[in-house]
Write a protein that holds these residues in place. Structure first.
Motif, mmCIF file in Angstrom:
data_model
loop_
_atom_site.group_PDB
_atom_site.id
_atom_site.type_symbol
_atom_site.label_atom_id
_atom_site.label_comp_id
_atom_site.label_asym_id
_atom_site.label_seq_id
_atom_site.Cartn_x
_atom_site.Cartn_y
_atom_site.Cartn_z
ATOM 1 N N THR A 1 39.634 43.920 47.770
ATOM 2 C CA THR A 1 39.581 43.559 46.350
ATOM 3 C C THR A 1 39.473 42.052 46.188
ATOM 4 O O THR A 1 40.363 41.317 46.639
ATOM 5 N N SER A 2 38.363 41.614 45.585
ATOM 6 C CA SER A 2 38.142 40.192 45.267
ATOM 7 C C SER A 2 38.513 39.287 46.439
ATOM 8 O O SER A 2 39.326 38.368 46.315
ATOM 9 N N VAL B 1 30.772 48.780 45.913
ATOM 10 C CA VAL B 1 30.587 47.377 46.281
ATOM 11 C C VAL B 1 30.263 46.539 45.049
ATOM 12 O O VAL B 1 29.438 46.915 44.224
ATOM 13 N N SER B 2 30.949 45.417 44.969
ATOM 14 C CA SER B 2 30.613 44.438 43.932
ATOM 15 C C SER B 2 30.842 43.043 44.495
ATOM 16 O O SER B 2 31.822 42.801 45.189
ATOM 17 N N VAL B 3 29.891 42.144 44.205
ATOM 18 C CA VAL B 3 29.975 40.761 44.676
ATOM 19 C C VAL B 3 29.977 39.862 43.446
ATOM 20 O O VAL B 3 29.085 39.936 42.604
ATOM 21 N N THR B 4 30.999 39.016 43.367
ATOM 22 C CA THR B 4 31.164 38.152 42.205
ATOM 23 C C THR B 4 31.062 36.692 42.624
ATOM 24 O O THR B 4 31.707 36.267 43.582
ATOM 25 N N SER B 5 30.239 35.945 41.901
ATOM 26 C CA SER B 5 30.101 34.520 42.186
ATOM 27 C C SER B 5 31.166 33.750 41.415
ATOM 28 O O SER B 5 31.430 34.031 40.241
ATOM 29 N N ASN C 1 28.072 33.534 51.701
ATOM 30 C CA ASN C 1 27.811 32.965 50.376
ATOM 31 C C ASN C 1 29.050 32.198 49.918
ATOM 32 O O ASN C 1 30.050 32.814 49.530
ATOM 33 N N PRO C 2 29.012 30.879 49.960
ATOM 34 C CA PRO C 2 30.167 30.115 49.500
ATOM 35 C C PRO C 2 30.463 30.409 48.033
ATOM 36 O O PRO C 2 29.563 30.717 47.252
ATOM 37 N N GLN C 3 31.742 30.338 47.696
ATOM 38 C CA GLN C 3 32.184 30.525 46.315
ATOM 39 C C GLN C 3 31.779 31.897 45.771
ATOM 40 O O GLN C 3 31.249 32.019 44.673
ATOM 41 N N SER C 4 32.007 32.916 46.559
ATOM 42 C CA SER C 4 31.785 34.288 46.106
ATOM 43 C C SER C 4 32.875 35.172 46.669
ATOM 44 O O SER C 4 33.435 34.890 47.731
#
Length: 440
Positions: free
Chosen positions: A32-33, A59-63, A143-146
């Motif tokens: 989770t996150s 699946v979820s990817v958050t920037s 991916n930085p900051q994700s």
């Protein structure tokens, strides 16, 4: 990847050396996150018939920035051997922004580009292992900051000659038989000890009955361990035996440390009571063992993917060291008390015999702790992955030898060799004590 990845990989390498081969039961894990650039899921020893299966869903990817959205090809799963990890460390050292998914030393599985399109966002694939080795399953986020949220199901196994799946690593497939064999030995030990207590009823003290309980718990703990490993081996799930294993492991460790403390103080054997400082040792050891077993359960059941896994490892090691040090003090106190008493009560031979006994016990306890904490760890570290069971066998052999020596030294006998002494021995003991005092 960001520069902190180098230090992260370095610590992962150290903990890969410390991490025992995982019990590779089929696990479903929820992330989770999570913004970590590297997540370690499993460590498994494969043969030439090995397979690894990974399924991801939800699946979820958050920037976490306003920059371009995360690149799905920069998120994925791969296998990495310990030898290759060193090469990856060098690659990142030379180029801190290097993505581990691009390394030639990793065994690529899949990236998020292979996921089915939203709203499902899932993937399920099995991969054969072409080169036998011990591999660790990683997830990388370049991916930085994700941050990533997903549900991951992992399944690793080797095929036996008849095509049956073996869900235990190559170095642990012998453990069910090993633990069952030692459980039989402890049952025989228990029967012999009960017979010795019955033959010498007049010499049986409360500590001897507590030692009976220790043997019972140890035998049951090994039976549960054997069943736990057996069901994991054949089905990929312990079917509840892991709960019983952890329960009896907790009882066994607490009872073992308690018996060592009580024997070391001479309780029931030499005196019917405990002094305040000895009670405080028990009050420290037992709660610490509760904490150590909680840490052990977290480590064993969740695996290294959780964020606080390293912390729980450190808690377990620290508590174990404190407990090992704490149980030494009562033995030292007994030796010091016997040395002082031998100068005043006029029973030099008897006190010298007691002093000799507790010194021998002190050496045995130190040897046991040293072997099970240092030598066994060294065996786990240097043994080839196919022979990891050797360290388990060494630990059980050392434990059995320790139990046998401790029980023999403090066995119930009507004419105890340490107390049935003649006048000549008394005089010799007085001279020995005077010599010892002179040397000190």
């Amino acid at each position: 990847m960001s520069p902190p990845t180098l230090s992260l990989l370095f610590f992962l390498f150290l903990f890969l050396l410390l991490l025992p081969l995982s019990l590779a039961e089929i696990k479903t894990l929820k992330i989770t996150s999570d913004s970590r650039p590297m997540i370690l899921f499993e460590k498994f020893g494969f043969t030439h018939t090995g397979h690894v299966s990974v399924a991801v869903s939800s699946v979820s990817v958050t920037s976490t920035s306003n920059l371009s959205p995360p690149d799905p090809s920069r998120l994925g799963f791969f296998l990495l051997s310990e030898e290759s990890l060193l090469q990856v460390l060098l690659e990142i050292q030379q180029n801190p922004s290097f993505c581990v998914l691009d390394s030639q030393y990793t065994t690529h599985l899949f990236t998020f580009r292979d996921l089915s399109p939203p709203p499902v966002s899932s993937f399920n694939q099995s991969y054969p292992i072409t080169i036998p080795n011990e591999y660790s399953l990683f997830f990388a986020n370049c991916n930085p900051q994700s941050s990533v949220s997903m549900t991951v199901t992992t399944l690793m196994y080797n095929l036996e000659f008849n095509g049956v799946k073996d869900y235990l690593p190559a170095g642990q497939t012998q453990l069910p038989t090993l633990y069952f064999f030692f459980s039989v030995l402890y049952c025989v030990f228990l029967a012999y000890w009960i017979a010795a207590c019955v033959r010498n009823k007049k010499s049986v003290h409360r500590i001897h009955l507590l030692m009976v309980g220790l043997l019972v718990i140890k035998a049951v703990n090994l039976i549960c361990a054997a069943e736990d490993k057996h069901y994991v081996k054949v089905t990929g799930s312990p079917h509840g035996w892991d709960v019983l294993f952890y329960l009896f492991q907790f009882l066994r460790v607490v009872l073992l440390f308690t018996v060592i403390v009580l024997v070391g103080t001479g309780w029931s054997f030499l005196k019917p009571f405990l002094q305040e400082k000895e009670k405080k040792v028990l009050m420290i050891v037992i709660p610490l063992q509760v904490l150590a077993n909680i840490a052990s359960i977290v480590i064993g059941e969740t695996g290294p993917f959780i964020k606080d896994w390293v912390t729980w490892n450190q808690v377990f090691l620290l508590v174990d060291i404190i407990c090992c040090c704490a149980i030494i003090f009562p033995i030292v106190w007994s030796i010091r008390s016997l040395r002082e008493t031998s100068k005043t009560d006029g029973k030099a031979a008897r006190n010298l015999a007691k002093l000799t006994l507790f010194r021998q016990f002190y050496i045995v306890v130190i040897g046991y702790l040293y072997f099970t904490r240092i030598v066994v760890f060294a065996l786990k570290t240097i043994s080839a992955y196919k022979y990891q069971w050797v360290s388990n066998a060494a630990e059980e052999i050392a434990s059995l030898v320790f139990y046998a020596i401790m029980f023999y030294m403090f066995r119930p006998v009507e004419r105890n060799e340490y107390f049935a002494l003649d006048d000549d021995e008394e005089e010799a003991a007085e001279m020995a004590l005077r010599d010892e005092e002179f040397e000190l």
